[in-house]
Design a protein around this motif. Structure first.
Motif, PDB file in Angstrom:
ATOM      1  N   LYS A 236     -66.233 -29.354  11.638  1.00  0.00           N
ATOM      2  CA  LYS A 236     -65.693 -30.723  11.676  1.00  0.00           C
ATOM      3  C   LYS A 236     -64.272 -30.753  12.205  1.00  0.00           C
ATOM      4  CE  LYS A 236     -68.456 -32.912   8.132  1.00  0.00           C
ATOM      5  NZ  LYS A 236     -68.457 -33.665   6.889  1.00  0.00           N
ATOM      6  N   GLY A 237     -63.521 -29.677  11.986  1.00  0.00           N
ATOM      7  CA  GLY A 237     -62.135 -29.616  12.437  1.00  0.00           C
ATOM      8  C   GLY A 237     -61.969 -29.282  13.905  1.00  0.00           C
ATOM      9  N   LEU A 238     -63.066 -28.972  14.574  1.00  0.00           N
ATOM     10  CA  LEU A 238     -62.986 -28.580  15.982  1.00  0.00           C
ATOM     11  C   LEU A 238     -62.811 -29.807  16.872  1.00  0.00           C
ATOM     12  CD1 LEU A 238     -63.149 -26.265  18.060  1.00  0.00           C
ATOM     13  CD2 LEU A 238     -65.608 -26.724  18.194  1.00  0.00           C
ATOM     14  N   THR A 239     -61.592 -30.001  17.326  1.00  0.00           N
ATOM     15  CA  THR A 239     -61.288 -31.063  18.283  1.00  0.00           C
ATOM     16  C   THR A 239     -60.464 -30.452  19.409  1.00  0.00           C
ATOM     17  OG1 THR A 239     -59.185 -31.673  17.248  1.00  0.00           O
ATOM     18  CG2 THR A 239     -61.183 -32.806  16.433  1.00  0.00           C
ATOM     19  N   HIS A 240     -60.470 -31.126  20.542  1.00  0.00           N
ATOM     20  CA  HIS A 240     -59.659 -30.647  21.661  1.00  0.00           C
ATOM     21  C   HIS A 240     -58.187 -30.584  21.252  1.00  0.00           C
ATOM     22  CE1 HIS A 240     -63.300 -31.742  23.869  1.00  0.00           C
ATOM     23  NE2 HIS A 240     -62.891 -30.876  24.799  1.00  0.00           N
ATOM     24  N   ARG A 241     -57.738 -31.606  20.564  1.00  0.00           N
ATOM     25  CA  ARG A 241     -56.336 -31.673  20.152  1.00  0.00           C
ATOM     26  C   ARG A 241     -55.975 -30.522  19.199  1.00  0.00           C
ATOM     27  NH1 ARG A 241     -55.340 -37.342  18.764  1.00  0.00           N
ATOM     28  NH2 ARG A 241     -55.197 -37.502  21.012  1.00  0.00           N
ATOM     29  N   ALA A 242     -56.861 -30.209  18.247  1.00  0.00           N
ATOM     30  CA  ALA A 242     -56.592 -29.118  17.311  1.00  0.00           C
ATOM     31  C   ALA A 242     -56.525 -27.774  18.037  1.00  0.00           C
ATOM     32  CB  ALA A 242     -57.672 -29.076  16.219  1.00  0.00           C
ATOM     33  N   VAL A 243     -57.397 -27.581  19.014  1.00  0.00           N
ATOM     34  CA  VAL A 243     -57.387 -26.335  19.778  1.00  0.00           C
ATOM     35  C   VAL A 243     -56.109 -26.241  20.618  1.00  0.00           C
ATOM     36  CG1 VAL A 243     -58.570 -24.984  21.563  1.00  0.00           C
ATOM     37  CG2 VAL A 243     -59.907 -26.158  19.782  1.00  0.00           C
ATOM     38  N   ASP A 244     -55.736 -27.340  21.257  1.00  0.00           N
ATOM     39  CA  ASP A 244     -54.492 -27.352  22.037  1.00  0.00           C
ATOM     40  C   ASP A 244     -53.299 -26.982  21.158  1.00  0.00           C
ATOM     41  OD1 ASP A 244     -55.756 -28.086  24.410  1.00  0.00           O
ATOM     42  OD2 ASP A 244     -55.368 -30.238  24.121  1.00  0.00           O
ATOM     43  N   ARG A 245     -53.232 -27.576  19.965  1.00  0.00           N
ATOM     44  CA  ARG A 245     -52.117 -27.287  19.043  1.00  0.00           C
ATOM     45  C   ARG A 245     -52.106 -25.817  18.649  1.00  0.00           C
ATOM     46  NH1 ARG A 245     -52.890 -32.433  16.420  1.00  0.00           N
ATOM     47  NH2 ARG A 245     -54.495 -31.410  15.228  1.00  0.00           N
ATOM     48  N   HIS A 246     -53.282 -25.299  18.277  1.00  0.00           N
ATOM     49  CA  HIS A 246     -53.368 -23.906  17.835  1.00  0.00           C
ATOM     50  C   HIS A 246     -52.995 -22.946  18.960  1.00  0.00           C
ATOM     51  CE1 HIS A 246     -55.073 -20.054  16.632  1.00  0.00           C
ATOM     52  NE2 HIS A 246     -54.877 -20.470  15.383  1.00  0.00           N
ATOM     53  N   ALA A 247     -53.373 -23.271  20.181  1.00  0.00           N
ATOM     54  CA  ALA A 247     -53.100 -22.401  21.333  1.00  0.00           C
ATOM     55  C   ALA A 247     -51.707 -22.632  21.918  1.00  0.00           C
ATOM     56  CB  ALA A 247     -54.158 -22.627  22.412  1.00  0.00           C
ATOM     57  N   ASN A 248     -50.961 -23.581  21.341  1.00  0.00           N
ATOM     58  CA  ASN A 248     -49.637 -23.943  21.873  1.00  0.00           C
ATOM     59  C   ASN A 248     -49.719 -24.348  23.341  1.00  0.00           C
ATOM     60  OD1 ASN A 248     -48.137 -23.533  19.471  1.00  0.00           O
ATOM     61  ND2 ASN A 248     -48.242 -21.324  19.830  1.00  0.00           N
ATOM     62  N   LEU A 249     -50.710 -25.182  23.633  1.00  0.00           N
ATOM     63  CA  LEU A 249     -50.903 -25.696  24.987  1.00  0.00           C
ATOM     64  C   LEU A 249     -50.612 -27.189  25.004  1.00  0.00           C
ATOM     65  CD1 LEU A 249     -54.278 -23.912  25.852  1.00  0.00           C
ATOM     66  CD2 LEU A 249     -52.006 -23.340  26.758  1.00  0.00           C
ATOM     67  N   ALA A 250     -50.328 -27.680  26.176  1.00  0.00           N
ATOM     68  CA  ALA A 250     -50.105 -29.121  26.328  1.00  0.00           C
ATOM     69  C   ALA A 250     -51.377 -29.873  25.951  1.00  0.00           C
ATOM     70  CB  ALA A 250     -49.726 -29.438  27.770  1.00  0.00           C
ATOM     71  N   GLU A 251     -51.198 -31.019  25.327  1.00  0.00           N
ATOM     72  CA  GLU A 251     -52.339 -31.843  24.951  1.00  0.00           C
ATOM     73  C   GLU A 251     -53.180 -32.148  26.186  1.00  0.00           C
ATOM     74  OE1 GLU A 251     -53.060 -36.146  22.960  1.00  0.00           O
ATOM     75  OE2 GLU A 251     -51.544 -34.862  22.020  1.00  0.00           O
ATOM     76  N   GLY A 252     -54.468 -31.971  26.056  1.00  0.00           N
ATOM     77  CA  GLY A 252     -55.392 -32.205  27.164  1.00  0.00           C
ATOM     78  C   GLY A 252     -55.815 -30.929  27.874  1.00  0.00           C
ATOM     79  N   SER A 253     -55.159 -29.818  27.573  1.00  0.00           N
ATOM     80  CA  SER A 253     -55.488 -28.555  28.255  1.00  0.00           C
ATOM     81  C   SER A 253     -56.915 -28.103  27.977  1.00  0.00           C
ATOM     82  CB  SER A 253     -54.510 -27.454  27.830  1.00  0.00           C
ATOM     83  OG  SER A 253     -53.200 -27.771  28.218  1.00  0.00           O
ATOM     84  N   THR A 254     -57.326 -28.192  26.720  1.00  0.00           N
ATOM     85  CA  THR A 254     -58.689 -27.786  26.369  1.00  0.00           C
ATOM     86  C   THR A 254     -59.701 -28.675  27.079  1.00  0.00           C
ATOM     87  OG1 THR A 254     -57.984 -26.921  24.234  1.00  0.00           O
ATOM     88  CG2 THR A 254     -60.309 -27.475  24.448  1.00  0.00           C
ATOM     89  N   GLY A 255     -59.417 -29.971  27.112  1.00  0.00           N
ATOM     90  CA  GLY A 255     -60.316 -30.916  27.764  1.00  0.00           C
ATOM     91  C   GLY A 255     -60.457 -30.683  29.253  1.00  0.00           C
ATOM     92  N   ASN A 256     -59.448 -30.086  29.886  1.00  0.00           N
ATOM     93  CA  ASN A 256     -59.558 -29.777  31.318  1.00  0.00           C
ATOM     94  C   ASN A 256     -60.617 -28.723  31.588  1.00  0.00           C
ATOM     95  OD1 ASN A 256     -57.565 -31.586  32.097  1.00  0.00           O
ATOM     96  ND2 ASN A 256     -55.933 -30.074  31.881  1.00  0.00           N
ATOM     97  N   LEU A 257     -60.728 -27.745  30.697  1.00  0.00           N
ATOM     98  CA  LEU A 257     -61.725 -26.682  30.877  1.00  0.00           C
ATOM     99  C   LEU A 257     -63.062 -27.017  30.225  1.00  0.00           C
ATOM    100  CD1 LEU A 257     -59.616 -23.434  30.393  1.00  0.00           C
ATOM    101  CD2 LEU A 257     -60.741 -24.210  32.470  1.00  0.00           C
ATOM    102  N   PHE A 258     -62.993 -27.746  29.125  1.00  0.00           N
ATOM    103  CA  PHE A 258     -64.188 -28.095  28.360  1.00  0.00           C
ATOM    104  C   PHE A 258     -64.156 -29.602  28.109  1.00  0.00           C
ATOM    105  CE2 PHE A 258     -62.791 -23.801  27.156  1.00  0.00           C
ATOM    106  CZ  PHE A 258     -63.889 -23.064  27.569  1.00  0.00           C
ATOM    107  N   PRO A 259     -64.644 -30.406  29.055  1.00  0.00           N
ATOM    108  CA  PRO A 259     -64.503 -31.860  28.968  1.00  0.00           C
ATOM    109  C   PRO A 259     -65.106 -32.485  27.710  1.00  0.00           C
ATOM    110  CG  PRO A 259     -65.276 -31.215  31.140  1.00  0.00           C
ATOM    111  CD  PRO A 259     -65.294 -29.988  30.288  1.00  0.00           C
ATOM    112  N   ARG A 260     -66.227 -31.946  27.256  1.00  0.00           N
ATOM    113  CA  ARG A 260     -66.870 -32.499  26.058  1.00  0.00           C
ATOM    114  C   ARG A 260     -66.782 -31.481  24.918  1.00  0.00           C
ATOM    115  NH1 ARG A 260     -72.494 -33.202  26.659  1.00  0.00           N
ATOM    116  NH2 ARG A 260     -72.376 -31.222  27.745  1.00  0.00           N
ATOM    117  N   ARG A 261     -66.801 -31.971  23.720  1.00  0.00           N
ATOM    118  CA  ARG A 261     -66.786 -31.082  22.555  1.00  0.00           C
ATOM    119  C   ARG A 261     -67.987 -30.132  22.602  1.00  0.00           C
ATOM    120  NH1 ARG A 261     -68.545 -31.417  16.980  1.00  0.00           N
ATOM    121  NH2 ARG A 261     -67.034 -30.389  15.622  1.00  0.00           N
ATOM    122  N   ASP A 262     -69.131 -30.646  23.057  1.00  0.00           N
ATOM    123  CA  ASP A 262     -70.321 -29.796  23.176  1.00  0.00           C
ATOM    124  C   ASP A 262     -70.094 -28.643  24.148  1.00  0.00           C
ATOM    125  OD1 ASP A 262     -71.751 -31.224  21.317  1.00  0.00           O
ATOM    126  OD2 ASP A 262     -72.942 -32.338  22.776  1.00  0.00           O
TER     127      ASP A 262
END
Length: 177
Positions: A21-47
């Motif tokens: 349930k805690g898996l969100t693009h924003r949470a991953v970006d924060r944990h990886a110390n990346l700019a918001e939206g970075s995870t979404g660039n590589l993985f557009p959908r949560r799936d």
């Protein structure tokens, strides 16, 4: 570390810490110390992110299975010792997070979980056959049930170290009695 690998490692830790349930693009970006939206660039959908995690875990499992196939056992006590070492590895500090991720993702992804389980079961059946066990199918399932229970209990309920002597004795009983 490559950005993709960094995101996957962070996503694994996010799931290990807070469940699926805690898996969100924003949470991953924060944990990886990346700019918001970075995870979404590589993985557009949560799936897409979940699929990447499952692929990563599957690749890791294949490597572990390959290594296990190289270990040749010829007696039930050797199988029991090998299984006990496997349980220890699954709950050790460096692997506990990945094991928690697998536990969290299994109910949400039954087809992938089933594939993992069937592969593990096939390897265990071959190993028990080489060790001379009878009723290999039933024994393999009983061993897997116990292994799952020990791992789940160790990671969620009881923080004490696993009693390896007792665990090995129970595995041996399941294989021989």
């Amino acid at each position: 570390m490559e950005r993709r690998e960094r995101i996957i490692a962070s996503a694994l830790q996010v799931v290990a810490d807070g469940g699926l349930k805690g898996l969100t693009h924003r949470a991953v970006d924060r944990h990886a110390n990346l700019a918001e939206g970075s995870t979404g660039n590589l993985f557009p959908r949560r799936d897409d992110l979940i699929h990447a995690l499952l692929t990563h875990l599957g690749d890791r499992d294949k490597e572990l299975f390959r290594q296990a196939e190289e270990v040749r056992v010829s007696a039930p006590h050797q199988v029991a010792a090998l299984l006990t070492r496997g349980v220890q590895r699954m709950v050790a500090a460096d692997n506990a997070a990945l094991t928690r991720v697998r536990l969290a993702m299994m109910p949400a992804n039954p087809s992938e979980a089933g594939e993992f389980y069937r592969g593990f079961l096939r390897n265990l059946e071959r190993t028990l056959t080489r060790a001379g066990a009878d009723d290999v199918e039933a024994r393999s399932r009983a061993v897997m049930d116990y292994l799952d229970g020990v791992v789940f209990h160790a990671l969620t309920i009881d923080p004490r170290p696993i009693d390896t002597d007792m665990t090995e004795r129970v595995f041996l009983l399941l294989i021989t009695e």
